[in-house]
Design a protein around this motif. Sequence first.
Motif, PDB file in Angstrom:
ATOM      1  N   LEU A   8       0.832  -1.203   0.000  1.00 55.61           N
ATOM      2  CA  LEU A   8       0.000   0.000   0.000  1.00 55.61           C
ATOM      3  C   LEU A   8       0.867   1.255   0.000  1.00 55.61           C
ATOM      4  N   VAL A   9       1.887   1.288   0.848  1.00 60.96           N
ATOM      5  CA  VAL A   9       2.776   2.466   0.914  1.00 60.96           C
ATOM      6  C   VAL A   9       3.477   2.673  -0.430  1.00 60.96           C
ATOM      7  N   ASP A  10       3.933   1.596  -1.061  1.00 56.33           N
ATOM      8  CA  ASP A  10       4.589   1.705  -2.363  1.00 56.33           C
ATOM      9  C   ASP A  10       3.615   2.202  -3.431  1.00 56.33           C
ATOM     10  N   ALA A  11       2.358   1.797  -3.348  1.00 59.51           N
ATOM     11  CA  ALA A  11       1.352   2.272  -4.311  1.00 59.51           C
ATOM     12  C   ALA A  11       1.150   3.779  -4.178  1.00 59.51           C
ATOM     13  N   VAL A  12       1.167   4.285  -2.948  1.00 62.57           N
ATOM     14  CA  VAL A  12       1.089   5.736  -2.738  1.00 62.57           C
ATOM     15  C   VAL A  12       2.296   6.405  -3.402  1.00 62.57           C
ATOM     16  N   GLY A  13       3.485   5.860  -3.162  1.00 57.80           N
ATOM     17  CA  GLY A  13       4.700   6.407  -3.777  1.00 57.80           C
ATOM     18  C   GLY A  13       4.645   6.371  -5.291  1.00 57.80           C
ATOM     19  N   ASP A  14       4.131   5.287  -5.856  1.00 57.97           N
ATOM     20  CA  ASP A  14       4.008   5.191  -7.314  1.00 57.97           C
ATOM     21  C   ASP A  14       3.087   6.273  -7.859  1.00 57.97           C
ATOM     22  N   ALA A  15       2.003   6.566  -7.153  1.00 54.99           N
ATOM     23  CA  ALA A  15       1.077   7.615  -7.596  1.00 54.99           C
ATOM     24  C   ALA A  15       1.771   8.974  -7.589  1.00 54.99           C
ATOM     25  N   PHE A  16       2.519   9.263  -6.513  1.00 51.03           N
ATOM     26  CA  PHE A  16       3.264  10.518  -6.473  1.00 51.03           C
ATOM     27  C   PHE A  16       4.298  10.572  -7.592  1.00 51.03           C
ATOM     28  N   ASN A  17       5.015   9.474  -7.820  1.00 46.01           N
ATOM     29  CA  ASN A  17       6.060   9.462  -8.839  1.00 46.01           C
ATOM     30  C   ASN A  17       5.510   9.536 -10.258  1.00 46.01           C
ATOM     31  N   ALA A  18       4.244   9.194 -10.437  1.00 47.35           N
ATOM     32  CA  ALA A  18       3.590   9.362 -11.734  1.00 47.35           C
ATOM     33  C   ALA A  18       3.186  10.817 -11.957  1.00 47.35           C
ATOM     34  N   ASN A  19       3.325  11.648 -10.900  1.00 45.77           N
ATOM     35  CA  ASN A  19       2.929  13.056 -10.964  1.00 45.77           C
ATOM     36  C   ASN A  19       1.475  13.175 -11.413  1.00 45.77           C
ATOM     37  N   ASP A  20       0.640  12.282 -10.888  1.00 53.91           N
ATOM     38  CA  ASP A  20      -0.769  12.164 -11.277  1.00 53.91           C
ATOM     39  C   ASP A  20      -1.636  12.495 -10.064  1.00 53.91           C
ATOM     40  N   ILE A  21      -2.199  13.688 -10.054  1.00 54.54           N
ATOM     41  CA  ILE A  21      -2.934  14.161  -8.888  1.00 54.54           C
ATOM     42  C   ILE A  21      -4.145  13.278  -8.580  1.00 54.54           C
ATOM     43  N   ASP A  22      -4.835  12.785  -9.594  1.00 50.53           N
ATOM     44  CA  ASP A  22      -5.998  11.931  -9.333  1.00 50.53           C
ATOM     45  C   ASP A  22      -5.576  10.616  -8.688  1.00 50.53           C
ATOM     46  N   ALA A  23      -4.455  10.052  -9.139  1.00 49.30           N
ATOM     47  CA  ALA A  23      -3.954   8.818  -8.541  1.00 49.30           C
ATOM     48  C   ALA A  23      -3.519   9.060  -7.099  1.00 49.30           C
ATOM     49  N   VAL A  24      -2.879  10.192  -6.839  1.00 52.01           N
ATOM     50  CA  VAL A  24      -2.441  10.534  -5.476  1.00 52.01           C
ATOM     51  C   VAL A  24      -3.640  10.665  -4.546  1.00 52.01           C
ATOM     52  N   MET A  25      -4.626  11.397  -4.979  1.00 48.71           N
ATOM     53  CA  MET A  25      -5.742  11.735  -4.091  1.00 48.71           C
ATOM     54  C   MET A  25      -6.608  10.536  -3.724  1.00 48.71           C
ATOM     55  N   LYS A  26      -6.558   9.465  -4.494  1.00 48.77           N
ATOM     56  CA  LYS A  26      -7.366   8.292  -4.122  1.00 48.77           C
ATOM     57  C   LYS A  26      -6.848   7.639  -2.844  1.00 48.77           C
ATOM     58  N   TYR A  27      -5.650   8.032  -2.379  1.00 49.39           N
ATOM     59  CA  TYR A  27      -5.081   7.489  -1.148  1.00 49.39           C
ATOM     60  C   TYR A  27      -5.301   8.385   0.075  1.00 49.39           C
ATOM     61  N   PHE A  28      -5.933   9.544  -0.108  1.00 60.30           N
ATOM     62  CA  PHE A  28      -6.167  10.461   1.014  1.00 60.30           C
ATOM     63  C   PHE A  28      -7.629  10.435   1.432  1.00 60.30           C
ATOM     64  N   ALA A  29      -7.856  10.357   2.742  1.00 61.42           N
ATOM     65  CA  ALA A  29      -9.208  10.464   3.284  1.00 61.42           C
ATOM     66  C   ALA A  29      -9.724  11.884   3.078  1.00 61.42           C
ATOM     67  N   PRO A  30     -11.036  12.060   2.966  1.00 64.72           N
ATOM     68  CA  PRO A  30     -11.588  13.409   2.790  1.00 64.72           C
ATOM     69  C   PRO A  30     -11.191  14.379   3.900  1.00 64.72           C
ATOM     70  N   ASP A  31     -10.979  13.869   5.112  1.00 66.01           N
ATOM     71  CA  ASP A  31     -10.638  14.724   6.251  1.00 66.01           C
ATOM     72  C   ASP A  31      -9.141  14.705   6.570  1.00 66.01           C
ATOM     73  N   ALA A  32      -8.326  14.313   5.607  1.00 69.00           N
ATOM     74  CA  ALA A  32      -6.887  14.187   5.834  1.00 69.00           C
ATOM     75  C   ALA A  32      -6.235  15.537   6.147  1.00 69.00           C
ATOM     76  N   ILE A  33      -5.080  15.448   6.785  1.00 67.58           N
ATOM     77  CA  ILE A  33      -4.248  16.612   7.107  1.00 67.58           C
ATOM     78  C   ILE A  33      -2.870  16.386   6.506  1.00 67.58           C
ATOM     79  N   PHE A  34      -2.313  17.439   5.902  1.00 67.27           N
ATOM     80  CA  PHE A  34      -0.940  17.417   5.419  1.00 67.27           C
ATOM     81  C   PHE A  34      -0.185  18.532   6.134  1.00 67.27           C
TER      82      PHE A  34
END
Length: 124
Positions: A8-34
Amino acid sequence: MTDLTRTLVDAVGDAFNANDIDAVMKYFAPDAIFDHAVGPEPHGVRFEGSDAIRAVFSGLFEKVETVHWETLDCRIAGDKAFCEYRRTATHKDGSAEEYLSVDILTFRQGLIIHKDTYYKQRTA
């Protein structure tokens, strides 16, 4: 309940490394904090909610040609992943940057609820 795994953690990293905002955001909860590393508060600058987080990372992906996080190490304890990265980016003006960073990712039911970032910054 979704178990936190390295896959799961690697899949998050792959989404970031694809520079694909839609792929990244599918891993964040609606109430997430950064919590960004830099800012006026002890926690840096805090972005709350998936819309605010989307705006931050969309802005990053738009201002660079590429950005990549190479995983140097990742440890999982309970609902947290502690990940060390080498982050490299090439900006649209051709300039490059590189630094080391650590993310502490807290998950709930397979989604990130808190991304806390720390990094080394070079000085001239």
